[in-house]
Scaffold this motif. Structure first.
Motif, PDB file in Angstrom:
ATOM      1  N   SER A 113     -12.078  23.876 -29.733  1.00  0.00           N
ATOM      2  CA  SER A 113     -11.138  23.982 -30.617  1.00  0.00           C
ATOM      3  C   SER A 113     -10.608  22.634 -31.326  1.00  0.00           C
ATOM      4  O   SER A 113     -10.577  22.783 -32.677  1.00  0.00           O
ATOM      5  CB  SER A 113      -9.716  24.778 -30.179  1.00  0.00           C
ATOM      6  OG  SER A 113     -10.120  25.885 -29.909  1.00  0.00           O
ATOM      7  N   SER A 114     -10.649  21.785 -30.584  1.00  0.00           N
ATOM      8  CA  SER A 114     -10.231  20.623 -31.186  1.00  0.00           C
ATOM      9  C   SER A 114     -11.385  20.059 -31.383  1.00  0.00           C
ATOM     10  O   SER A 114     -11.034  19.138 -33.170  1.00  0.00           O
ATOM     11  CB  SER A 114      -9.859  19.528 -30.163  1.00  0.00           C
ATOM     12  OG  SER A 114      -8.310  19.965 -28.921  1.00  0.00           O
ATOM     13  N   PHE A 115     -12.560  20.048 -31.543  1.00  0.00           N
ATOM     14  CA  PHE A 115     -13.876  19.374 -32.275  1.00  0.00           C
ATOM     15  C   PHE A 115     -13.976  19.603 -33.275  1.00  0.00           C
ATOM     16  O   PHE A 115     -13.639  19.043 -34.660  1.00  0.00           O
ATOM     17  CB  PHE A 115     -15.024  19.570 -31.589  1.00  0.00           C
ATOM     18  CG  PHE A 115     -15.883  19.503 -32.112  1.00  0.00           C
ATOM     19  CD1 PHE A 115     -16.918  18.198 -31.694  1.00  0.00           C
ATOM     20  CD2 PHE A 115     -17.076  20.450 -32.709  1.00  0.00           C
ATOM     21  CE1 PHE A 115     -17.861  17.367 -32.276  1.00  0.00           C
ATOM     22  CE2 PHE A 115     -18.207  19.293 -33.026  1.00  0.00           C
ATOM     23  CZ  PHE A 115     -18.750  18.367 -32.866  1.00  0.00           C
ATOM     24  N   LEU A 116     -13.647  21.366 -33.627  1.00  0.00           N
ATOM     25  CA  LEU A 116     -14.454  21.897 -35.238  1.00  0.00           C
ATOM     26  C   LEU A 116     -12.772  21.509 -36.142  1.00  0.00           C
ATOM     27  O   LEU A 116     -13.045  21.302 -36.839  1.00  0.00           O
ATOM     28  CB  LEU A 116     -13.569  23.122 -35.150  1.00  0.00           C
ATOM     29  CG  LEU A 116     -14.909  24.084 -33.986  1.00  0.00           C
ATOM     30  CD1 LEU A 116     -14.751  25.738 -34.240  1.00  0.00           C
ATOM     31  CD2 LEU A 116     -16.344  24.211 -34.725  1.00  0.00           C
TER      32      LEU A 116
ATOM     33  N   SER B 133      -5.595  16.913 -38.989  1.00  0.00           N
ATOM     34  CA  SER B 133      -4.498  15.310 -38.355  1.00  0.00           C
ATOM     35  C   SER B 133      -4.546  14.824 -37.090  1.00  0.00           C
ATOM     36  O   SER B 133      -5.058  16.127 -36.709  1.00  0.00           O
ATOM     37  CB  SER B 133      -2.923  16.022 -38.625  1.00  0.00           C
ATOM     38  OG  SER B 133      -2.463  16.570 -38.118  1.00  0.00           O
ATOM     39  N   LYS B 134      -4.233  13.892 -36.755  1.00  0.00           N
ATOM     40  CA  LYS B 134      -4.640  13.737 -35.320  1.00  0.00           C
ATOM     41  C   LYS B 134      -3.606  14.777 -34.560  1.00  0.00           C
ATOM     42  O   LYS B 134      -4.020  15.910 -33.335  1.00  0.00           O
ATOM     43  CB  LYS B 134      -3.592  12.296 -34.855  1.00  0.00           C
ATOM     44  CG  LYS B 134      -4.110  12.089 -32.922  1.00  0.00           C
ATOM     45  CD  LYS B 134      -3.771  11.265 -33.085  1.00  0.00           C
ATOM     46  CE  LYS B 134      -3.570  10.773 -31.161  1.00  0.00           C
ATOM     47  NZ  LYS B 134      -2.514   9.192 -31.285  1.00  0.00           N
ATOM     48  N   GLY B 135      -2.259  15.038 -34.790  1.00  0.00           N
ATOM     49  CA  GLY B 135      -1.237  16.098 -34.324  1.00  0.00           C
ATOM     50  C   GLY B 135      -2.019  17.129 -34.624  1.00  0.00           C
ATOM     51  O   GLY B 135      -1.709  18.376 -33.409  1.00  0.00           O
ATOM     52  N   ASP B 136      -2.543  17.978 -35.100  1.00  0.00           N
ATOM     53  CA  ASP B 136      -3.587  19.204 -35.361  1.00  0.00           C
ATOM     54  C   ASP B 136      -4.220  19.199 -34.766  1.00  0.00           C
ATOM     55  O   ASP B 136      -4.457  20.145 -34.100  1.00  0.00           O
ATOM     56  CB  ASP B 136      -3.350  19.731 -36.748  1.00  0.00           C
ATOM     57  CG  ASP B 136      -2.218  19.994 -37.427  1.00  0.00           C
ATOM     58  OD1 ASP B 136      -0.934  20.135 -37.310  1.00  0.00           O
ATOM     59  OD2 ASP B 136      -2.653  20.442 -38.555  1.00  0.00           O
ATOM     60  N   ILE B 137      -5.113  18.639 -34.411  1.00  0.00           N
ATOM     61  CA  ILE B 137      -6.003  18.348 -33.143  1.00  0.00           C
ATOM     62  C   ILE B 137      -5.910  19.466 -31.794  1.00  0.00           C
ATOM     63  O   ILE B 137      -6.113  19.413 -31.716  1.00  0.00           O
ATOM     64  CB  ILE B 137      -6.874  17.098 -33.607  1.00  0.00           C
ATOM     65  CG1 ILE B 137      -7.783  16.748 -34.852  1.00  0.00           C
ATOM     66  CG2 ILE B 137      -7.992  16.984 -32.175  1.00  0.00           C
ATOM     67  CD1 ILE B 137      -8.291  15.957 -35.070  1.00  0.00           C
ATOM     68  N   ILE B 138      -4.686  18.631 -31.978  1.00  0.00           N
ATOM     69  CA  ILE B 138      -4.317  17.977 -29.684  1.00  0.00           C
ATOM     70  C   ILE B 138      -3.422  19.582 -29.917  1.00  0.00           C
ATOM     71  O   ILE B 138      -3.558  20.276 -29.229  1.00  0.00           O
ATOM     72  CB  ILE B 138      -2.586  17.240 -30.281  1.00  0.00           C
ATOM     73  CG1 ILE B 138      -3.503  15.405 -30.283  1.00  0.00           C
ATOM     74  CG2 ILE B 138      -2.070  17.661 -28.815  1.00  0.00           C
ATOM     75  CD1 ILE B 138      -2.760  15.010 -29.549  1.00  0.00           C
TER      76      ILE B 138
END
Length: 357
Positions: free
Chosen positions: A150-153, A160-165
């Motif tokens: 999910s983070s990779f996608l 943003s980095k926050g959304d990735i996490i």
């Protein structure tokens, strides 16, 4: 220094590229070797390699990773070791939830973030996650892996980095509600009865309730837990939500969830080739997933080039010699050791099992 391959230990770092019969290295310099790398070297009959202590490479590795909220990554940057640790810790968390303990978001974050730092820039790492999964502990492997995918996608979608996490947390928590389902059901080897299946279908709602009200978690994470089994055409569960009603996090988690589930060994069925699964998700599941997100997964995981080494589902190893622009998952492969080129577009019984280089 030169070391015989059969004397190698995981953790040492290559000081020069390792070549076989191709112009491309099978493993590049500065790679910190894992057990899987060593098996690849043996498979290609490599007898010795140049290596050094991993300490001199540690600073370079840390600089390349995202800033972590923990110190665990500084102490151990080996992906497989961190992955196994995360699975073990997630299992403990899951057992706590079964006993009635509230979800500890901080602990889940500690388990997921260090892995993100390593995996986000490495599509092949994402592609290999199914190799780590064990049928008897599938639910724990699945949580960690769905978080990573999910983070990779999310990164490929320029989040943003926050959304990735946050998406990593969402992926890891989508099945937290399964802790409230009878263990005999999700560990069952036979087909579920209708009543058992109806109970399983409640896990998104149960998970949503477990997370509702916790601090440090976005509403989109809650919705991804609730909606990860919903589909674009309304054919999913538990509420039949569809189309524009689906949260974007949910669309990402749904694709990550199905991709890892279908490529992993389960108690009741064997795993499938990642490339076969990608084809099925594109064709058989058309209209069920967000096309843009699914295409990103397909394109990233099939970003082949001529000379790439691959293993087929029949165990044969070969080198890609031609890529069909209309069918990226089915290139032409020259088989090692024999005068044979297999056009996968014509061999519908074969798929690429994994990428070796």
């Amino acid at each position: 220094m030169k070391v015989l391959v059969h004397n190698l230990n995981p953790g040492v770092v290559l000081t020069s590229d390792v070549f076989s019969l191709t112009s491309r290295p099978i493993i590049t310099r500065d790679t910190e070797l894992t057990e899987e790398h060593i098996e690849v070297l043996k498979a290609f009959s490599i007898t010795e390699v140049e290596v050094k202590s991993p300490k001199s490479a540690a600073k370079k590795q840390k600089d390349e990773y995202m800033t972590s909220s923990t110190t665990n990554t500084e102490q151990n940057t080996d992906f497989h070791s961190l992955y196994k640790k995360a699975v073990i810790q997630y299992k403990k968390q899951f057992e706590n939830w079964q006993a009635g303990t509230a979800v500890d978001l901080y602990q889940v974050r500690l388990e997921i973030v260090p892995l993100l730092e390593i995996a986000l820039d490495k599509p092949k790492t994402i592609l290999s996650l199914h190799h780590f999964s064990e049928a008897q502990h599938y639910i724990y492997h699945h949580a960690v892996s769905v978080g990573l995918i999910s983070s990779f996608l999310a990164k490929k979608l320029s989040y943003s980095k926050g959304d990735i996490i946050q998406l990593g947390l969402a992926g890891a928590l989508i099945d937290c509600g399964m802790s409230k389902i009878q263990p005999r059901i999700f560990n069952k080897r036979d087909n579920l009865t209708q009543s058992e299946y109806e109970e399983v279908k409640q896990h998104p709602i149960l998970g949503y309730k477990m997370l509702k009200g916790l601090t440090g978690i976005k509403e989109s994470v809650l919705l991804s837990v609730l909606q990860h089994h919903e589909r674009e055409d309304g054919s999913g569960y538990p509420l039949g939500t569809k189309g524009s009603q689906l949260n974007q996090y949910s669309r990402i988690a749904a694709i990550a969830d199905v991709f890892h589930a279908m490529t992993s060994e389960r108690i009741y069925r064997t795993k499938q080739s990642p490339f076969k699964v990608l084809e099925q998700m594109q064709m058989d599941q058309f209209g069920k997933f967000d096309t843009k997100i699914l295409n990103i997964l397909v394109n990233e995981l099939t970003a082949f080039s001529v000379g790439t080494k691959v293993e087929l589902t029949n165990g044969q190893v070969g080198e890609i010699v031609f890529i069909d622009p209309q069918s990226h998952t089915r290139p032409m492969v020259k088989i090692d050791g024999v005068d044979e080129i297999i056009a996968l577009t014509k061999r519908t019984d074969l798929y690429i099992e994994t990428i070796l280089t």
